[in-house]
Design a protein around this motif. Sequence first.
Motif, PDB file in Angstrom:
ATOM      1  N   VAL A 145       0.868  -1.177   0.000  1.00 48.86           N
ATOM      2  CA  VAL A 145       0.000   0.000   0.000  1.00 48.86           C
ATOM      3  C   VAL A 145       0.904   1.225   0.000  1.00 48.86           C
ATOM      4  O   VAL A 145       1.927   1.254   0.697  1.00 48.86           O
ATOM      5  N   GLU A 146       0.580   2.197  -0.826  1.00 51.44           N
ATOM      6  CA  GLU A 146       1.389   3.417  -0.904  1.00 51.44           C
ATOM      7  C   GLU A 146       0.825   4.471   0.041  1.00 51.44           C
ATOM      8  O   GLU A 146      -0.364   4.754   0.046  1.00 51.44           O
ATOM      9  N   ILE A 147       1.707   5.049   0.832  1.00 55.93           N
ATOM     10  CA  ILE A 147       1.355   6.168   1.709  1.00 55.93           C
ATOM     11  C   ILE A 147       2.069   7.396   1.152  1.00 55.93           C
ATOM     12  O   ILE A 147       3.300   7.494   1.213  1.00 55.93           O
ATOM     13  N   LYS A 148       1.312   8.320   0.584  1.00 51.30           N
ATOM     14  CA  LYS A 148       1.914   9.500  -0.055  1.00 51.30           C
ATOM     15  C   LYS A 148       2.068  10.621   0.966  1.00 51.30           C
ATOM     16  O   LYS A 148       1.100  10.994   1.625  1.00 51.30           O
ATOM     17  N   MET A 149       3.278  11.143   1.069  1.00 50.96           N
ATOM     18  CA  MET A 149       3.542  12.239   2.003  1.00 50.96           C
ATOM     19  C   MET A 149       3.854  13.519   1.249  1.00 50.96           C
ATOM     20  O   MET A 149       4.455  13.492   0.177  1.00 50.96           O
ATOM     21  N   LEU A 150       3.445  14.607   1.838  1.00 51.63           N
ATOM     22  CA  LEU A 150       3.779  15.946   1.357  1.00 51.63           C
ATOM     23  C   LEU A 150       4.392  16.720   2.510  1.00 51.63           C
ATOM     24  O   LEU A 150       4.261  16.315   3.678  1.00 51.63           O
ATOM     25  N   PRO A 151       5.050  17.846   2.227  1.00 51.52           N
ATOM     26  CA  PRO A 151       5.457  18.721   3.336  1.00 51.52           C
ATOM     27  C   PRO A 151       4.233  19.176   4.134  1.00 51.52           C
ATOM     28  O   PRO A 151       3.096  18.814   3.824  1.00 51.52           O
ATOM     29  N   LEU A 152       4.432  20.003   5.138  1.00 45.75           N
ATOM     30  CA  LEU A 152       3.383  20.352   6.090  1.00 45.75           C
ATOM     31  C   LEU A 152       2.204  21.073   5.451  1.00 45.75           C
ATOM     32  O   LEU A 152       2.376  21.949   4.606  1.00 45.75           O
ATOM     33  N   SER A 153       1.005  20.728   5.907  1.00 45.55           N
ATOM     34  CA  SER A 153      -0.192  21.489   5.549  1.00 45.55           C
ATOM     35  C   SER A 153      -0.195  22.788   6.351  1.00 45.55           C
ATOM     36  O   SER A 153       0.612  22.974   7.269  1.00 45.55           O
ATOM     37  N   LEU A 154      -1.115  23.682   6.021  1.00 48.49           N
ATOM     38  CA  LEU A 154      -1.220  24.938   6.784  1.00 48.49           C
ATOM     39  C   LEU A 154      -1.529  24.644   8.246  1.00 48.49           C
ATOM     40  O   LEU A 154      -0.971  25.273   9.151  1.00 48.49           O
ATOM     41  N   ARG A 155      -2.386  23.680   8.499  1.00 49.08           N
ATOM     42  CA  ARG A 155      -2.763  23.340   9.870  1.00 49.08           C
ATOM     43  C   ARG A 155      -1.568  22.766  10.633  1.00 49.08           C
ATOM     44  O   ARG A 155      -1.338  23.112  11.789  1.00 49.08           O
ATOM     45  N   GLU A 156      -0.787  21.903   9.978  1.00 46.91           N
ATOM     46  CA  GLU A 156       0.408  21.342  10.615  1.00 46.91           C
ATOM     47  C   GLU A 156       1.463  22.418  10.832  1.00 46.91           C
ATOM     48  O   GLU A 156       2.146  22.440  11.864  1.00 46.91           O
ATOM     49  N   PHE A 157       1.596  23.321   9.861  1.00 51.34           N
ATOM     50  CA  PHE A 157       2.532  24.437   9.981  1.00 51.34           C
ATOM     51  C   PHE A 157       2.194  25.295  11.193  1.00 51.34           C
ATOM     52  O   PHE A 157       3.071  25.695  11.957  1.00 51.34           O
ATOM     53  N   ILE A 191       4.752  26.001  14.504  1.00 51.50           N
ATOM     54  CA  ILE A 191       5.289  27.270  15.009  1.00 51.50           C
ATOM     55  C   ILE A 191       4.486  27.775  16.199  1.00 51.50           C
ATOM     56  O   ILE A 191       4.676  28.900  16.656  1.00 51.50           O
ATOM     57  N   ASP A 192       3.561  26.909  16.706  1.00 54.67           N
ATOM     58  CA  ASP A 192       2.736  27.256  17.868  1.00 54.67           C
ATOM     59  C   ASP A 192       2.016  28.583  17.640  1.00 54.67           C
ATOM     60  O   ASP A 192       2.040  29.491  18.467  1.00 54.67           O
ATOM     61  N   PHE A 193       1.331  28.665  16.486  1.00 53.80           N
ATOM     62  CA  PHE A 193       0.731  29.933  16.064  1.00 53.80           C
ATOM     63  C   PHE A 193      -0.670  30.106  16.621  1.00 53.80           C
ATOM     64  O   PHE A 193      -1.488  29.187  16.594  1.00 53.80           O
ATOM     65  N   THR A 194      -0.953  31.271  17.122  1.00 56.38           N
ATOM     66  CA  THR A 194      -2.318  31.687  17.466  1.00 56.38           C
ATOM     67  C   THR A 194      -2.478  33.117  16.970  1.00 56.38           C
ATOM     68  O   THR A 194      -1.598  33.949  17.185  1.00 56.38           O
ATOM     69  N   GLY A 195      -3.578  33.379  16.313  1.00 59.46           N
ATOM     70  CA  GLY A 195      -3.771  34.743  15.834  1.00 59.46           C
ATOM     71  C   GLY A 195      -4.458  34.784  14.502  1.00 59.46           C
ATOM     72  O   GLY A 195      -5.231  33.905  14.141  1.00 59.46           O
ATOM     73  N   ASN A 196      -4.135  35.806  13.724  1.00 59.14           N
ATOM     74  CA  ASN A 196      -4.797  36.099  12.466  1.00 59.14           C
ATOM     75  C   ASN A 196      -4.407  35.086  11.387  1.00 59.14           C
ATOM     76  O   ASN A 196      -3.230  34.844  11.140  1.00 59.14           O
ATOM     77  N   LEU A 197      -5.427  34.496  10.723  1.00 55.11           N
ATOM     78  CA  LEU A 197      -5.153  33.488   9.703  1.00 55.11           C
ATOM     79  C   LEU A 197      -4.400  34.053   8.501  1.00 55.11           C
ATOM     80  O   LEU A 197      -3.579  33.368   7.895  1.00 55.11           O
ATOM     81  N   SER A 198      -4.649  35.286   8.159  1.00 55.67           N
ATOM     82  CA  SER A 198      -3.956  35.896   7.019  1.00 55.67           C
ATOM     83  C   SER A 198      -2.457  35.993   7.288  1.00 55.67           C
ATOM     84  O   SER A 198      -1.637  35.743   6.394  1.00 55.67           O
ATOM     85  N   ARG A 199      -2.102  36.341   8.533  1.00 51.65           N
ATOM     86  CA  ARG A 199      -0.677  36.397   8.891  1.00 51.65           C
ATOM     87  C   ARG A 199      -0.052  35.018   8.838  1.00 51.65           C
ATOM     88  O   ARG A 199       1.080  34.840   8.401  1.00 51.65           O
ATOM     89  N   LEU A 200      -0.789  34.022   9.324  1.00 51.35           N
ATOM     90  CA  LEU A 200      -0.308  32.642   9.282  1.00 51.35           C
ATOM     91  C   LEU A 200      -0.068  32.211   7.836  1.00 51.35           C
ATOM     92  O   LEU A 200       0.969  31.611   7.522  1.00 51.35           O
TER      93      LEU A 200
END
Length: 389
Positions: free
Chosen positions: A119-131, A135-144
């Motif tokens: 079975v193939e498990i396809k990986m990509l770099p980080l999603s926005l949510r993982e990113f 970086i332990d981000f809280t705040g404005n989504l546009s800045r993120l």
Amino acid sequence: QIIKVITGVRRCGKSTLLEIFQEYLQQHGIESDQIIAVNFEDLDNYELRDPMKLHAYVKNLIYDDKQYWVFFDEIQHCTDFPRVVDSLALKKNIDIYITGSNAWMLSTEIATMLSGRYVEIKMLPLSLREFACGIDFTGNLSRLYRAYIEISSFPHALSYKNQPSELRIYLDALYSSIVIKDISMRNNISDQMLLKSIIGFIFDNVGNLVSTKKIADTLNANGRKVDVKTIEKYLHWLTESLLVYQVKRYNIRGRQFLKTLDKYYAVDMGMRSVVVSRHGMDVGHVLENIIYLELLRRDAEVYVGKIDDAEIDFVARVQDSLVYIQVAATVRDVATLERELAPFRRLSDHYPKYLFSLDDDLEADYDGIRRIYALDWLMGRTEPFMPRG
């Protein structure tokens, strides 16, 4: 008895995934001698690139009937590795995991040899949510979102989030490593300048319909002598390296794939900015690129839709569910909104239709066509194809 094959571009996190799973096993009572791990990019394991030596090495470590977990990282460096994996998989007390940075790993020959047993498990770099978690981000989504584009989705790039010079050095080195190790050396390419010119063209035209003739004509006009057949070979090698993704066009009325004009997307926007200097001028195409990658993360098959003379950015399918998606930086202008809605109105079926934009207004509905704040969707807060965890 299913072989797990983890594929993804270099440095997207495949090795870390294996390490996390090995830690998990040990935390749940598995002894360290039941875990056999080989990283083929480690010079200490250079001899194990010989398939017979690798096979003997693993068999010597399996000396009883206990369950064993075998991890082969970047296995493409081992010649004739499918035969090794195929042989080891015959033993009922071995669970095998392999990673590779090249889609060639699952070429027809290899897939045939391991047919029905992987079975193939396809990986990509980080999603926005993982990113955001990284970086332990809280705040404005546009800045993120701006940080996500400017830094990179490659996990290690987060270490340089406040060091722009070091970040650029890291991304440039990673880009060079992919170009040299995963493309040039693998395919015996001597003209790296031509290869980089083609990558530059693709990165500069993410989200645009592209033909091999257009690429050849552009490079020839810039003094590079190249023909269409050569462009086709280089594009194939680029997509194999998973640095670039090709998306075919699909005729919605005729229900068939079209042979001309495809779209290409880059695996990471931070790396793209190293190659393309004017990356701030195409906000809509950058968003389209990011949404395409997120659709892949959510297990969608993605095509570019053609309906008469109009285009729908994405026709996305997950199992039996189908959606149509248009992407625009903003649709606050009435004329732009109407232009984006027009292709949807030519469709006669009743599959869901979504318009993604960076407008953070409340969601809207236009006769069943839902407008969605793209960043909410990227964070996993709204349909379609919600993330699995």
